[in-house]
Write an enzyme that holds these catalytic residues in place. Structure first.
Site, short mmCIF file in Angstrom:
data_model
loop_
_atom_site.label_atom_id
_atom_site.label_comp_id
_atom_site.label_asym_id
_atom_site.label_seq_id
_atom_site.Cartn_x
_atom_site.Cartn_y
_atom_site.Cartn_z
N ASP A 32 -37.04 -16.41 6.60
CA ASP A 32 -38.26 -17.18 6.30
C ASP A 32 -39.50 -16.75 7.07
O ASP A 32 -40.58 -17.32 6.90
CB ASP A 32 -38.00 -18.67 6.55
CG ASP A 32 -37.50 -18.93 7.98
OD1 ASP A 32 -37.55 -17.99 8.80
OD2 ASP A 32 -37.07 -20.06 8.25
N ARG A 92 -47.36 -11.99 21.25
CA ARG A 92 -46.90 -10.96 22.18
C ARG A 92 -48.01 -9.93 22.38
O ARG A 92 -48.83 -9.71 21.48
CB ARG A 92 -45.68 -10.24 21.60
CG ARG A 92 -44.61 -11.17 21.14
CD ARG A 92 -43.31 -10.44 20.95
NE ARG A 92 -43.22 -9.70 19.70
CZ ARG A 92 -42.05 -9.30 19.19
NH1 ARG A 92 -40.93 -9.55 19.83
NH2 ARG A 92 -42.01 -8.63 18.06
N GLY A 131 -38.07 -3.60 9.44
CA GLY A 131 -39.50 -3.91 9.49
C GLY A 131 -39.79 -5.24 10.15
O GLY A 131 -38.90 -6.02 10.46
N ARG A 152 -40.94 -11.04 10.75
CA ARG A 152 -41.65 -12.25 11.19
C ARG A 152 -42.63 -11.96 12.31
O ARG A 152 -42.94 -12.83 13.12
CB ARG A 152 -40.68 -13.34 11.60
CG ARG A 152 -39.72 -12.93 12.70
CD ARG A 152 -39.05 -14.14 13.24
NE ARG A 152 -37.91 -13.78 14.05
CZ ARG A 152 -37.17 -14.67 14.65
NH1 ARG A 152 -37.45 -15.94 14.53
NH2 ARG A 152 -36.14 -14.29 15.37
N ASP A 195 -33.86 -0.82 16.41
CA ASP A 195 -35.14 -1.43 16.01
C ASP A 195 -35.67 -2.33 17.13
O ASP A 195 -36.79 -2.82 17.04
CB ASP A 195 -34.97 -2.24 14.72
CG ASP A 195 -33.85 -3.26 14.80
OD1 ASP A 195 -32.70 -2.84 15.01
OD2 ASP A 195 -34.12 -4.47 14.69
N ASN A 196 -34.87 -2.53 18.16
CA ASN A 196 -35.32 -3.35 19.29
C ASN A 196 -35.55 -2.50 20.53
O ASN A 196 -35.55 -3.01 21.65
CB ASN A 196 -34.30 -4.45 19.60
CG ASN A 196 -34.24 -5.49 18.48
OD1 ASN A 196 -35.20 -5.63 17.71
ND2 ASN A 196 -33.14 -6.21 18.37
P1 AMP Z 1 -33.70 -8.73 15.47
O1 AMP Z 1 -33.18 -10.11 15.67
O2 AMP Z 1 -34.95 -8.49 16.28
O3 AMP Z 1 -32.69 -7.65 15.71
O4 AMP Z 1 -34.16 -8.69 13.93
C1 AMP Z 1 -33.63 -7.82 12.98
C2 AMP Z 1 -34.50 -7.82 11.74
O5 AMP Z 1 -34.48 -9.11 11.12
C3 AMP Z 1 -35.96 -7.49 11.97
O6 AMP Z 1 -36.41 -6.75 10.88
C4 AMP Z 1 -36.61 -8.85 12.00
O7 AMP Z 1 -37.97 -8.81 11.66
C5 AMP Z 1 -35.80 -9.62 10.97
N1 AMP Z 1 -35.80 -11.06 11.19
C6 AMP Z 1 -35.15 -11.76 12.17
N2 AMP Z 1 -35.39 -13.08 12.04
C7 AMP Z 1 -36.19 -13.24 10.96
C8 AMP Z 1 -36.79 -14.36 10.31
N3 AMP Z 1 -36.61 -15.61 10.72
N4 AMP Z 1 -37.57 -14.11 9.23
C9 AMP Z 1 -37.77 -12.87 8.78
N5 AMP Z 1 -37.22 -11.78 9.33
C10 AMP Z 1 -36.45 -11.95 10.41
MG MG Z 2 -36.10 -7.06 16.33
#
Ligand code: AMP
Ligand code: MG
Length: 528
Positions: A138, A196, A103, A106, A274-275
């Site tokens: 966070d 974005r 989900g 952030r 998810d990306n």
């Molecule tokens: P990603 O780096 O885009 O692959 O992120 C994977 C998951 O971690 C996603 O659900 C992001 O929303 C979550 N996420 C990454 N960094 C943070 C952060 N600083 N705070 C909260 N969620 C995070």
């Molecule tokens: Mg992501």
């Protein structure tokens, strides 16, 4: 008052089921595509930069953009009428394994508006605080990673690569604690928020979570909404063929996106499902990187160093694997796997065909027959012989004097500026390079193509200015010291990446030696 004369809609929210809980605490969400959540307050926001033409196309006037209100909205401190901020629920396969609910941890979507071309665009803040999906993190983002996202998404847009865009880069004035190298040294860093912009931020993972929860009703609702909103040509097709046609379209767009990445030398770094955008847009700029010396095994992501799953050369096949996960998720809408398998099986030949066409343009060839194919196969070897700057190699190739190259004893001499260590090239390597250059020039000479047209074609395919990893680091250093000028200059250069811009050579220079080992230049962690 005519101020901020934009109409914000909340079509996604109005069309799909919400999580009934409105409090902001961590939870597993079921039966809903999103949760309502308010952005956190930024202590002392500052508008570091914004994309003026994007703002204009969205209906914001110059006065709007320079107003306090604009800053308040894009720092998360103020909500405009019509905005119903929310975080999406999605899952995903991370590094090949199902990771369950992820989900928007952030990211908070503020709402949508209709741009000057009549297209719906969603506005999403990244780094504006915790959501029900923040898990152990966070909800914040640091300036260095936000700047990297801002720069690269705008650069990709101007390069003609399908991408989400960035409207604003706001410093929050708050400190964010990060252990940048994951080595037990957490330290405060300046926080920032990027806004974005994309027609939709729905990912493969949004469908995967519905399937994982066996919530077929929600799966169908989300698929129907996505097709109606973003694939309108398919909306009146009969079921279940409609879903097959939609999947075929997603495959097609994904192939297209990857061909562009490969063309410009972009490595995403975290191609988890998810990306992966359902629209085939490049999304979630994290530990991405740009090929400097041509190395198909390179990954910028230190978290991926062990298996190099997301290395440059593997991106097409990872994309296909990700599409397989999407296919698995939507199978219940179709009731049989065969049509989806067929669509997936068409990925490799479609990719191959489009990639060959791209290589032909990169090299300025008019044909791709039995004479050209060995040259292209050998090109891969030649690029790997010695550290060769991919971007500069193709630009210099367009500048070659064809006749002189055919007859010269040492044609590679003319290309020396594209190598990282020209003095370390052995005599044998040199001969291999020379042979390739002579064969290439001979082919070009015997083609029936106006040289100017060929050069124009090559230079329209091979960018000169790409957001090089070390330039991003220089921009970060400058902005952390309060100097915004470097970023402004760079962004203006990146608006015309295919045209030589006299006086701007420093933005096209190959990686200097100091950047070879500096963290943030060629290696990045996910800490952002
Ligand atoms: P990603 O780096 O885009 O692959 O992120 C994977 C998951 O971690 C996603 O659900 C992001 O929303 C979550 N996420 C990454 N960094 C943070 C952060 N600083 N705070 C909260 N969620 C995070
Ligand atoms: Mg992501």
């Amino acid at each position: 008052m005519t101020f901020m004369n934009v109409t914000i809609e909340s079509d996604f929210v109005g069309s799909l089921p919400a999580d009934p809980i409105q409090e902001n605490y961590l939870r597993q969400v079921r039966g809903a595509c999103y949760s309502f959540v308010e952005p956190s307050r930024a202590g002392k926001p500052q508008l570091l930069t914004y994309s003026s033409e994007l703002a204009k196309s969205l209906g914001f006037s110059l006065t709007d953009c320079e107003s306090t209100e604009f800053l308040e909205v894009f720092s998360g401190n103020s909500i405009l009428e019509g905005m119903k901020p929310f975080a999406m629920c999605y899952g995903g396969h991370q590094f090949g394994n199902w990771a369950g609910q992820l989900g928007d941890g952030r990211a908070i979507t503020l709402g949508e508006l209709i741009d000057e071309d009549g297209n719906r665009q969603a506005l999403q803040l990244k780094g504006a605080g915790k959501t029900p999906y923040s898990r152990s993190a966070d909800g914040l983002a640091v300036l260095r990673s936000s700047l990297r996202e801002y720069v690269c998404s705008e650069a990709m847009y101007h390069l003609g690569v399908p991408t989400t865009r960035a409207l604003t880069l706001v410093g929050t004035g708050d400190a964010v604690i990060r252990d940048m190298l994951y080595d037990g040294h957490p330290a405060p860093e300046p926080g920032a928020i990027v806004c974005r912009v994309a027609p939709s931020f729905v990912r493969f993972g949004n469908f995967e979570i519905c399937a994982a929860q066996r919530d077929l009703k929600l799966l169908k609702q989300l698929a129907d909404y996505t097709i109606n909103a973003d694939f309108p040509a398919l909306k009146d097709a009969e079921e279940p063929q409609k879903y097959v046609a939609w999947f075929e379209e997603v495959v097609d767009r994904t192939v297209n996106m990857i061909v562009h990445w490969m063309r410009v030398g972009f490595v995403h770094g975290v191609m988890n499902t998810d990306n992966m955008s359902i629209l085939g847009l490049t999304i979630d700029y994290g530990p991405y990187g740009w090929l400097e010396d041509y190395d198909p095994d390179w990954t910028p992501n230190t978290t991926d160093a062990a298996t190099r799953r997301y290395r440059y050369g593997q991106q097409p096949w990872v994309a296909q694997w990700n599409l397989l996960q999407l296919a698995n998720a939507i199978v219940p809408l179709i009731g049989e796997t065969k049509p989806l398998e067929d669509a997936l099986n068409r990925f490799p030949p479609t990719y191959q065909e489009r990639w060959e066409r791209t290589v032909r343009n990169k090299l300025g060839l008019t044909e791709l027959g039995s004479k050209e194919t060995p040259l292209i196969t050998e090109l891969e070897n030649v690029l790997k012989l010695t550290e060769t700057d991919m971007t500069l190699f193709f630009r210099e190739l367009a500048n070659l004097d064809v006749d002189a190259t055919i007859s010269a004893e040492d044609p590679v001499h003319e290309m020396e500026s594209v190598f990282y260590e020209p003095t370390s090239i052995s005599a044998k390597q040199r001969e291999q390079l020379n042979q390739w250059l002579r064969s290439y020039a001979t082919l070009i000479k015997h083609q029936d193509q106006d040289p100017e047209q060929r050069i124009a074609r090559m230079n329209a395919t091979n960018p000169l200015y790409v957001p090089r990893n070390y330039l991003a680091q220089l921009a970060i250093d400058e902005i952390e010291n309060g100097n915004l000028k470097y970023l402004e200059d760079w962004m203006s250069v990146l608006k015309n990446p295919y045209s030589e811009q006299p006086g701007k050579e420093s933005f096209a220079t190959k990686r200097p030696d100091w950047a070879r080992t500096r963290v943030g230049c060629s290696m990045l962690s996910c800490s952002s």
